[in-house]
Design a protein around this motif. Structure first.
Motif, PDB file in Angstrom:
ATOM      1  N   GLY A 173       0.944  -1.308  -0.088  1.00 28.36           N
ATOM      2  CA  GLY A 173      -0.077  -0.160  -0.132  1.00 28.36           C
ATOM      3  C   GLY A 173       0.933   1.454  -0.012  1.00 28.36           C
ATOM      4  O   GLY A 173       0.444   2.385  -0.707  1.00 28.36           O
ATOM      5  N   GLY A 174       1.770   1.140   0.850  1.00 24.19           N
ATOM      6  CA  GLY A 174       2.845   2.416   0.778  1.00 24.19           C
ATOM      7  C   GLY A 174       3.256   2.551  -0.670  1.00 24.19           C
ATOM      8  O   GLY A 174       3.658   3.881  -0.876  1.00 24.19           O
ATOM      9  N   ALA A 234       2.067   1.942  -3.593  1.00 21.45           N
ATOM     10  CA  ALA A 234       1.037   2.236  -4.214  1.00 21.45           C
ATOM     11  C   ALA A 234       0.699   3.683  -4.190  1.00 21.45           C
ATOM     12  O   ALA A 234       0.527   4.750  -5.088  1.00 21.45           O
ATOM     13  CB  ALA A 234      -0.222   1.607  -4.444  1.00 21.45           C
ATOM     14  N   SER A 235       0.666   4.264  -2.874  1.00 29.11           N
ATOM     15  CA  SER A 235       0.387   5.552  -2.425  1.00 29.11           C
ATOM     16  C   SER A 235       1.313   6.620  -2.945  1.00 29.11           C
ATOM     17  O   SER A 235       1.123   7.860  -3.013  1.00 29.11           O
ATOM     18  CB  SER A 235       0.090   5.772  -1.021  1.00 29.11           C
ATOM     19  OG  SER A 235       1.370   5.387  -0.304  1.00 29.11           O
ATOM     20  N   ARG A 236       2.831   6.068  -3.272  1.00 29.62           N
ATOM     21  CA  ARG A 236       3.786   6.947  -3.274  1.00 29.62           C
ATOM     22  C   ARG A 236       3.799   7.163  -5.178  1.00 29.62           C
ATOM     23  O   ARG A 236       4.485   7.758  -5.647  1.00 29.62           O
ATOM     24  CB  ARG A 236       5.053   6.824  -2.893  1.00 29.62           C
ATOM     25  CG  ARG A 236       5.057   6.727  -1.627  1.00 29.62           C
ATOM     26  CD  ARG A 236       6.457   6.642  -0.903  1.00 29.62           C
ATOM     27  NE  ARG A 236       6.647   6.323   0.216  1.00 29.62           N
ATOM     28  CZ  ARG A 236       6.845   4.951   0.892  1.00 29.62           C
ATOM     29  NH1 ARG A 236       7.053   3.975   0.266  1.00 29.62           N
ATOM     30  NH2 ARG A 236       6.704   4.720   2.184  1.00 29.62           N
ATOM     31  N   ASN A 264       4.201   0.377  -9.221  1.00 33.24           N
ATOM     32  CA  ASN A 264       2.705  -0.335  -9.355  1.00 33.24           C
ATOM     33  C   ASN A 264       2.334   0.088 -10.741  1.00 33.24           C
ATOM     34  O   ASN A 264       1.202  -0.092 -11.202  1.00 33.24           O
ATOM     35  CB  ASN A 264       1.956   0.485  -8.420  1.00 33.24           C
ATOM     36  CG  ASN A 264       1.562   1.745  -8.365  1.00 33.24           C
ATOM     37  OD1 ASN A 264       2.229   2.501  -9.128  1.00 33.24           O
ATOM     38  ND2 ASN A 264       0.476   2.281  -8.008  1.00 33.24           N
TER      39      ASN A 264
END
Length: 78
Positions: free
Chosen positions: A63-64, A66-68, A72
């Motif tokens: 998740g980290g 993907a959020s940056r 991905n």
């Protein structure tokens, strides 16, 4: 004459009060009770999943990334 603007009303003429409905209208204790019933039912039926600490760590890492916005690209089918 623009007929669309002629039919509009201003907020002062028609006050619209947006009130929560359904689950959002319940008090937090009731929401928590109902949500926990769903969780218990899923585990009793065998469809529930309890993360191990390693699985949770991997999910947080993913998740980290993907959020940056890195690492991905093109991996939607994983």
């Amino acid at each position: 004459m623009n007929t669309k603007s002629a039919n509009r009303t201003t907020p002062a003429e028609t006050p619209v009060t947006k009130r929560p409905r359904g689950f959002a209208a319940m008090d937090p204790a009731t929401q928590r009770r109902i949500a926990s019933e769903g969780g218990r039912a899923s585990h009793q039926s065998g469809r529930g999943h309890r993360f191990t600490s390693e699985e949770a760590r991997a999910a947080g890492r993913k998740g980290g990334q993907a959020s940056r916005g890195r690492g991905n690209q093109g991996t939607a089918a994983q």
